[in-house]
Design a protein around this motif. Structure first.
Motif, mmCIF file in Angstrom:
data_model
loop_
_atom_site.group_PDB
_atom_site.id
_atom_site.type_symbol
_atom_site.label_atom_id
_atom_site.label_comp_id
_atom_site.label_asym_id
_atom_site.label_seq_id
_atom_site.Cartn_x
_atom_site.Cartn_y
_atom_site.Cartn_z
ATOM 1 N N GLY A 1 -8.936 6.575 -62.172
ATOM 2 C CA GLY A 1 -9.733 7.137 -63.264
ATOM 3 C C GLY A 1 -9.803 6.219 -64.459
ATOM 4 N N GLU A 2 -8.696 5.580 -64.778
ATOM 5 C CA GLU A 2 -8.677 4.658 -65.920
ATOM 6 C C GLU A 2 -9.538 3.424 -65.659
ATOM 7 N N ILE A 3 -9.493 2.920 -64.444
ATOM 8 C CA ILE A 3 -10.319 1.757 -64.110
ATOM 9 C C ILE A 3 -11.796 2.124 -64.219
ATOM 10 N N ILE A 4 -12.173 3.283 -63.684
ATOM 11 C CA ILE A 4 -13.568 3.725 -63.759
ATOM 12 C C ILE A 4 -13.984 3.926 -65.215
ATOM 13 N N GLN A 5 -13.113 4.507 -65.997
ATOM 14 C CA GLN A 5 -13.417 4.722 -67.412
ATOM 15 C C GLN A 5 -13.627 3.386 -68.135
ATOM 16 N N ASN A 6 -12.784 2.415 -67.841
ATOM 17 C CA ASN A 6 -12.936 1.100 -68.465
ATOM 18 C C ASN A 6 -14.232 0.420 -68.048
ATOM 19 N N VAL A 7 -14.617 0.577 -66.792
ATOM 20 C CA VAL A 7 -15.881 -0.006 -66.330
ATOM 21 C C VAL A 7 -17.050 0.672 -67.040
ATOM 22 N N ASN A 8 -16.978 1.997 -67.170
ATOM 23 C CA ASN A 8 -18.055 2.707 -67.873
ATOM 24 C C ASN A 8 -18.153 2.272 -69.329
ATOM 25 N N LEU A 9 -17.027 2.097 -69.990
ATOM 26 C CA LEU A 9 -17.033 1.621 -71.372
ATOM 27 C C LEU A 9 -17.613 0.211 -71.453
ATOM 28 N N LYS B 1 -25.180 -4.400 -61.660
ATOM 29 C CA LYS B 1 -24.957 -4.254 -60.218
ATOM 30 C C LYS B 1 -23.494 -4.474 -59.849
ATOM 31 N N LYS B 2 -22.858 -5.473 -60.435
ATOM 32 C CA LYS B 2 -21.454 -5.754 -60.117
ATOM 33 C C LYS B 2 -20.547 -4.623 -60.582
ATOM 34 N N SER B 3 -20.821 -4.099 -61.764
ATOM 35 C CA SER B 3 -19.968 -3.024 -62.272
ATOM 36 C C SER B 3 -20.176 -1.741 -61.474
ATOM 37 N N GLU B 4 -21.392 -1.463 -61.050
ATOM 38 C CA GLU B 4 -21.652 -0.288 -60.218
ATOM 39 C C GLU B 4 -20.958 -0.436 -58.858
ATOM 40 N N LYS B 5 -20.974 -1.652 -58.334
ATOM 41 C CA LYS B 5 -20.290 -1.914 -57.057
ATOM 42 C C LYS B 5 -18.780 -1.702 -57.221
ATOM 43 N N LEU B 6 -18.235 -2.103 -58.354
ATOM 44 C CA LEU B 6 -16.808 -1.912 -58.621
ATOM 45 C C LEU B 6 -16.469 -0.426 -58.714
ATOM 46 N N ILE B 7 -17.326 0.350 -59.326
ATOM 47 C CA ILE B 7 -17.097 1.801 -59.396
ATOM 48 C C ILE B 7 -17.123 2.399 -57.990
ATOM 49 N N ASP B 8 -18.056 1.949 -57.167
ATOM 50 C CA ASP B 8 -18.113 2.424 -55.780
ATOM 51 C C ASP B 8 -16.837 2.061 -55.024
ATOM 52 N N LYS C 1 -1.032 -2.504 -55.379
ATOM 53 C CA LYS C 1 -1.756 -3.714 -54.979
ATOM 54 C C LYS C 1 -3.269 -3.530 -55.092
ATOM 55 N N VAL C 2 -3.757 -2.381 -54.633
ATOM 56 C CA VAL C 2 -5.195 -2.113 -54.694
ATOM 57 C C VAL C 2 -5.644 -2.020 -56.149
ATOM 58 N N ALA C 3 -4.860 -1.350 -56.968
ATOM 59 C CA ALA C 3 -5.198 -1.224 -58.383
ATOM 60 C C ALA C 3 -5.222 -2.595 -59.056
ATOM 61 N N SER C 4 -4.283 -3.429 -58.711
ATOM 62 C CA SER C 4 -4.243 -4.777 -59.272
ATOM 63 C C SER C 4 -5.495 -5.564 -58.889
ATOM 64 N N ALA C 5 -5.915 -5.437 -57.641
ATOM 65 C CA ALA C 5 -7.113 -6.137 -57.179
ATOM 66 C C ALA C 5 -8.357 -5.603 -57.915
ATOM 67 N N LEU C 6 -8.425 -4.287 -58.117
ATOM 68 C CA LEU C 6 -9.569 -3.709 -58.835
ATOM 69 C C LEU C 6 -9.592 -4.157 -60.285
ATOM 70 N N VAL C 7 -8.426 -4.257 -60.902
ATOM 71 C CA VAL C 7 -8.351 -4.711 -62.296
ATOM 72 C C VAL C 7 -8.778 -6.176 -62.390
ATOM 73 N N LYS C 8 -8.404 -6.990 -61.425
ATOM 74 C CA LYS C 8 -8.830 -8.398 -61.422
ATOM 75 C C LYS C 8 -10.346 -8.494 -61.327
ATOM 76 N N LYS C 9 -10.941 -7.648 -60.488
ATOM 77 C CA LYS C 9 -12.399 -7.641 -60.379
ATOM 78 C C LYS C 9 -13.032 -7.187 -61.686
ATOM 79 N N PHE C 10 -12.422 -6.201 -62.326
ATOM 80 C CA PHE C 10 -12.933 -5.734 -63.613
ATOM 81 C C PHE C 10 -12.866 -6.848 -64.654
ATOM 82 N N ASN C 11 -11.748 -7.564 -64.679
ATOM 83 C CA ASN C 11 -11.589 -8.650 -65.657
ATOM 84 C C ASN C 11 -12.567 -9.780 -65.440
ATOM 85 N N SER C 12 -13.079 -9.912 -64.219
ATOM 86 C CA SER C 12 -14.034 -10.994 -63.943
ATOM 87 C C SER C 12 -15.478 -10.602 -64.270
ATOM 88 N N LEU C 13 -15.693 -9.368 -64.711
ATOM 89 C CA LEU C 13 -17.076 -8.941 -65.034
ATOM 90 C C LEU C 13 -17.620 -9.710 -66.196
#
Length: 88
Positions: free
Chosen positions: A16-24, A35-42, A76-88
């Protein structure tokens, strides 16, 4: 033992926090292609669904080991998602 209740809370909070950060981020960067951020939410929703299925798996012999492993996998999955978020 990692309890199912705490594991579900962690899953909800982390994803939820990752999705919230992407939305912000999307709101702060309206001129960027989203497109990249929508893909990350998916991907976040897919990860959430996969973990819920694993949590509700009834064919587990050693629940203690299983839920500890799930907890580590979630990290591990959360860490990978955060790395993808940081690369946006």
């Amino acid at each position: 033992m990692a309890s199912v209740k705490n594991l579900k809370k962690d899953l909800n909070n982390i994803i939820g926090e990752i999705i919230q950060n992407v939305n912000l981020w999307q709101l702060e960067n309206p001129d960027v292609d989203l497109k990249k951020s929508e893909k990350l939410i998916d991907e976040c929703f897919d990860a959430f669904d996969a973990f819920i299925k694993k949590i509700h798996n009834k064919d587990v012999k050693d629940k203690n080991k299983y839920f500890k492993a799930l907890s580590l996998e979630l990290a591990k999955v959360a860490s990978a998602l955060v790395k993808k978020f940081n690369s946006l």
